[in-house]
Motif scaffolding. Structure first.
Motif, PDB file in Angstrom:
ATOM      1  N   MET A   1       8.447   9.224   8.704  1.00 16.98           N
ATOM      2  CA  MET A   1       7.484   8.220   8.287  1.00 16.98           C
ATOM      3  C   MET A   1       7.464   8.173   6.761  1.00 16.98           C
ATOM      4  N   ASP A   2       7.440   6.968   6.218  1.00 17.28           N
ATOM      5  CA  ASP A   2       7.369   6.799   4.769  1.00 17.28           C
ATOM      6  C   ASP A   2       5.989   7.187   4.254  1.00 17.28           C
ATOM      7  N   SER A   3       5.956   7.726   3.030  1.00 22.14           N
ATOM      8  CA  SER A   3       4.668   8.042   2.418  1.00 22.14           C
ATOM      9  C   SER A   3       3.993   6.732   2.002  1.00 22.14           C
ATOM     10  N   LYS A   4       2.691   6.790   1.807  1.00 24.50           N
ATOM     11  CA  LYS A   4       1.949   5.589   1.410  1.00 24.50           C
ATOM     12  C   LYS A   4       2.405   5.084   0.033  1.00 24.50           C
ATOM     13  N   ILE A   5       2.734   5.999  -0.880  1.00 23.84           N
ATOM     14  CA  ILE A   5       3.182   5.575  -2.208  1.00 23.84           C
ATOM     15  C   ILE A   5       4.539   4.892  -2.111  1.00 23.84           C
ATOM     16  N   ARG A   6       5.404   5.359  -1.202  1.00 23.33           N
ATOM     17  CA  ARG A   6       6.700   4.705  -1.003  1.00 23.33           C
ATOM     18  C   ARG A   6       6.494   3.302  -0.434  1.00 23.33           C
ATOM     19  N   LEU A   7       5.623   3.170   0.556  1.00 22.94           N
ATOM     20  CA  LEU A   7       5.337   1.849   1.133  1.00 22.94           C
ATOM     21  C   LEU A   7       4.788   0.908   0.067  1.00 22.94           C
ATOM     22  N   PHE A   8       3.876   1.414  -0.751  1.00 16.38           N
ATOM     23  CA  PHE A   8       3.268   0.603  -1.812  1.00 16.38           C
ATOM     24  C   PHE A   8       4.329   0.161  -2.819  1.00 16.38           C
ATOM     25  N   THR A   9       5.205   1.087  -3.218  1.00 14.05           N
ATOM     26  CA  THR A   9       6.245   0.775  -4.198  1.00 14.05           C
ATOM     27  C   THR A   9       7.237  -0.244  -3.644  1.00 14.05           C
ATOM     28  N   LYS A  10       7.638  -0.075  -2.388  1.00 14.93           N
ATOM     29  CA  LYS A  10       8.547  -1.036  -1.761  1.00 14.93           C
ATOM     30  C   LYS A  10       7.908  -2.422  -1.717  1.00 14.93           C
ATOM     31  N   LEU A  52       2.716  -5.016   3.388  1.00 16.02           N
ATOM     32  CA  LEU A  52       2.198  -3.656   3.440  1.00 16.02           C
ATOM     33  C   LEU A  52       1.679  -3.320   4.838  1.00 16.02           C
ATOM     34  N   VAL A  53       0.925  -4.205   5.436  1.00 12.63           N
ATOM     35  CA  VAL A  53       0.417  -3.991   6.798  1.00 12.63           C
ATOM     36  C   VAL A  53       1.587  -3.913   7.780  1.00 12.63           C
ATOM     37  N   HIS A  54       2.567  -4.785   7.623  1.00 14.01           N
ATOM     38  CA  HIS A  54       3.744  -4.791   8.491  1.00 14.01           C
ATOM     39  C   HIS A  54       4.493  -3.462   8.401  1.00 14.01           C
ATOM     40  N   GLU A  55       4.732  -2.977   7.191  1.00  5.57           N
ATOM     41  CA  GLU A  55       5.441  -1.710   7.003  1.00  5.57           C
ATOM     42  C   GLU A  55       4.650  -0.521   7.553  1.00  5.57           C
ATOM     43  N   MET A  56       3.339  -0.533   7.349  1.00  2.00           N
ATOM     44  CA  MET A  56       2.512   0.562   7.866  1.00  2.00           C
ATOM     45  C   MET A  56       2.554   0.581   9.394  1.00  2.00           C
ATOM     46  N   ALA A  57       2.534  -0.580  10.001  1.00  3.77           N
ATOM     47  CA  ALA A  57       2.604  -0.642  11.463  1.00  3.77           C
ATOM     48  C   ALA A  57       3.955  -0.144  11.953  1.00  3.77           C
ATOM     49  N   TRP A  58       5.032  -0.591  11.336  1.00  5.05           N
ATOM     50  CA  TRP A  58       6.357  -0.163  11.768  1.00  5.05           C
ATOM     51  C   TRP A  58       6.625   1.313  11.477  1.00  5.05           C
ATOM     52  N   SER A  59       5.978   1.885  10.472  1.00  6.11           N
ATOM     53  CA  SER A  59       6.203   3.308  10.191  1.00  6.11           C
ATOM     54  C   SER A  59       5.636   4.191  11.298  1.00  6.11           C
TER      55      SER A  59
END
Length: 73
Positions: A1-10, A52-59
């Protein structure tokens, strides 16, 4: 799972690229930097939140991931 900071940066780097392309498209259609900037800003904020919501759901979904199993040796 990606970290929240990685998701935010992406999400932020993707939206930066999208912002400039949206501003160019907006300018080509309107001929106005102010209008194209407003369109691009609203699009960037909305797109950032959706991405961001999409990436968090897929993670949270493990489907399709390669799982590395340790042999315990």
């Amino acid at each position: 799972m990606d970290s929240k900071i990685r998701l935010f940066t992406k999400a932020a780097t993707w939206q930066a690229a999208g912002f400039f392309s949206m501003m160019l498209i907006g300018f080509l259609f309107t001929g106005s930097f102010a209008a194209s900037g407003g369109i691009a800003f609203v699009g960037a904020v909305t797109g950032f939140a959706c991405y961001l919501v999409h990436e968090m759901a897929w993670s949270r979904i493990s489907w399709g991931r390669d799982i590395v199993r340790s042999s315990g040796k």
